[in-house]
Design a protein around this motif. Sequence first.
Motif, PDB file in Angstrom:
ATOM      1  N   VAL A   1       0.832  -1.200   0.000  1.00 31.59           N
ATOM      2  CA  VAL A   1       0.000   0.000   0.000  1.00 31.59           C
ATOM      3  C   VAL A   1       0.869   1.254   0.000  1.00 31.59           C
ATOM      4  N   ALA A   2       1.921   1.264   0.841  1.00 40.16           N
ATOM      5  CA  ALA A   2       2.803   2.422   0.918  1.00 40.16           C
ATOM      6  C   ALA A   2       3.525   2.669  -0.400  1.00 40.16           C
ATOM      7  N   THR A   3       4.031   1.610  -1.016  1.00 37.52           N
ATOM      8  CA  THR A   3       4.762   1.750  -2.278  1.00 37.52           C
ATOM      9  C   THR A   3       3.869   2.277  -3.389  1.00 37.52           C
ATOM     10  N   ILE A   4       2.686   1.694  -3.510  1.00 42.02           N
ATOM     11  CA  ILE A   4       1.762   2.119  -4.556  1.00 42.02           C
ATOM     12  C   ILE A   4       1.324   3.561  -4.331  1.00 42.02           C
ATOM     13  N   SER A   5       1.000   3.904  -3.093  1.00 40.73           N
ATOM     14  CA  SER A   5       0.541   5.259  -2.784  1.00 40.73           C
ATOM     15  C   SER A   5       1.608   6.290  -3.122  1.00 40.73           C
TER      16      SER A   5
ATOM     17  N   GLU B   1       1.460   9.069  -6.187  1.00 42.60           N
ATOM     18  CA  GLU B   1       1.481  10.462  -5.748  1.00 42.60           C
ATOM     19  C   GLU B   1       2.707  11.199  -6.289  1.00 42.60           C
ATOM     20  N   ALA B   2       3.852  10.537  -6.314  1.00 42.68           N
ATOM     21  CA  ALA B   2       5.076  11.183  -6.806  1.00 42.68           C
ATOM     22  C   ALA B   2       4.968  11.508  -8.290  1.00 42.68           C
TER      23      ALA B   2
ATOM     24  N   VAL C   1      -0.597  -4.831 -11.421  1.00 41.54           N
ATOM     25  CA  VAL C   1       0.858  -4.717 -11.531  1.00 41.54           C
ATOM     26  C   VAL C   1       1.488  -6.084 -11.761  1.00 41.54           C
ATOM     27  N   ARG C   2       1.001  -7.085 -11.081  1.00 38.73           N
ATOM     28  CA  ARG C   2       1.617  -8.412 -11.154  1.00 38.73           C
ATOM     29  C   ARG C   2       1.127  -9.235 -12.330  1.00 38.73           C
ATOM     30  N   GLN C   3      -0.126  -9.024 -12.719  1.00 41.12           N
ATOM     31  CA  GLN C   3      -0.718  -9.875 -13.747  1.00 41.12           C
ATOM     32  C   GLN C   3      -1.200  -9.072 -14.950  1.00 41.12           C
ATOM     33  N   HIS C   4      -0.537  -7.947 -15.252  1.00 41.00           N
ATOM     34  CA  HIS C   4      -1.032  -7.105 -16.342  1.00 41.00           C
ATOM     35  C   HIS C   4      -0.940  -7.788 -17.702  1.00 41.00           C
ATOM     36  N   ARG C   5      -0.073  -8.766 -17.837  1.00 42.86           N
ATOM     37  CA  ARG C   5       0.058  -9.484 -19.098  1.00 42.86           C
ATOM     38  C   ARG C   5      -0.854 -10.701 -19.191  1.00 42.86           C
ATOM     39  N   HIS C   6      -1.545 -11.011 -18.119  1.00 41.61           N
ATOM     40  CA  HIS C   6      -2.380 -12.219 -18.092  1.00 41.61           C
ATOM     41  C   HIS C   6      -3.772 -11.875 -17.556  1.00 41.61           C
ATOM     42  N   PRO C   7      -4.586 -11.179 -18.360  1.00 36.94           N
ATOM     43  CA  PRO C   7      -5.926 -10.792 -17.889  1.00 36.94           C
ATOM     44  C   PRO C   7      -6.800 -11.978 -17.497  1.00 36.94           C
TER      45      PRO C   7
END
Length: 460
Positions: free
Chosen positions: A144-148, A152-153, A229-235
């Motif tokens: 959560v912290a990394t994504i946020s 935001e950055a 993020v983890r499965q963007h290539r495998h819908p």
Amino acid sequence: MTAPFDEREAELAGRPSRRPSVRNPGRAVVAAFAVGVVGGTLLLLLPVARSGPGGASPLEALFTATSALCVTGLAVVDTAEYWSAFGQVVILLLIQVGGFGVMTLATLLGLFISRRLGLSSRMVAAAETKSVGLGDVRRVVLGVATISLTVEAVTAALLTLRFALGYGYSPGESLWLGVFHAVSAFNNAGFALFSDSLIGFAGDPWICLPIAAAVILGGLGFPVILELVRQHRHPRRWSIHTRLTLVMTAVLLVGGTVFVTAAEWANPHTLGALEPAGRVLAGFFQSVMPRTAGFNSVDTGAMNGGTLLGTDVLMFIGGGSAGTAGGIKVGTFAVLLLAIVAELRGDPDVDLFDRRMSSGTIRQALAVALLSVAAVVVPTMVVSLTSAFTLDEVLFEVTSAFATVGLSTGITADLAPGHQLLLVVLMFAGRLGPVTLASALVLRDRRRLFRRPEGRPLIG
């Protein structure tokens, strides 16, 4: 013999659980936010928090702290003019803590619930929410912290460049404006450092689109973002929750854009004052904000009555679960909509993405929706009967508070103190109510050893 899987199975097996039993995890969430509101109120009461002489009144400080921590955006004073730099920093920190807390606590609460379920239910939950590892608390918090911070950055960098290069702000001012609005956008708070929100940037895609993108991402929810993020290539591997959230978000965004743009196209006080391209941009922007955040690029109070009612619906539905958006959530709305479709077609089951919805899921969605309706209708009647404002204005304000959206027709600051306190309660309940209610309904599931004879009262 293997160890029991959870507390219920341990109890049935006649053996004590190794983990302490937390019967009401929702209470910890409510208590944490209550402490945050009190702390934020005390900080905003300090004379240094106000730009003018003296300090803020207790009601002004309480309302602002609740609105910021519950990432709503409603305000009884002008954020840009009333609060000093210290006060604005306090508001920014409350927004960040509130948004991070909502996503983290909602996700962890879901993990806790899944561990309290039986083995078969837990296996289904693990399959449908495989984006989050059960029990991996540290990974949830760090994720959560990394994504946020990442979203935001990036948003802050884009906004900072635009404010500096396009509007002539100094580097320091541009950075502060970029950071504040990026944090406010991703956490779906809707606080702005301009007295007219973002009306002055209605036709600027370099301001509106980054803010809209951050708002949409924050409203999707941490489990969905992490899985993308983890499965963007495998819908095809996406969980049912991710697919449902994405589909409903896309439908509501497209439908909302068409509705707002068509309804306000000729209104000279809103979209009608812009160029055709600017009208489409503002229509899209105004379809994003009602479901999640309270930024506005046109005068909301000048909208047509039908547009306000449609916006009420979008605000009530809200965004994705375990995210910073409010409302009853798109998943709840979708389950109820599919249940209606199944009933009209005469289907015995409610199906979604080759899965059958359990009766318990449908009952829980119905309970959350109807209790939320009551939470909006009752305060609306109270305020309407005890104030001089129209029903359109009051319903819009109450729905915005409960759905933690923050859009306003401009009457919040003119409401009586009692009405403002009612909005404070609604913001707090709307931020935590659906989450804690849903978890409580799941944990209250109990086994009965008998079933009564079936009865069929007349319907309709």
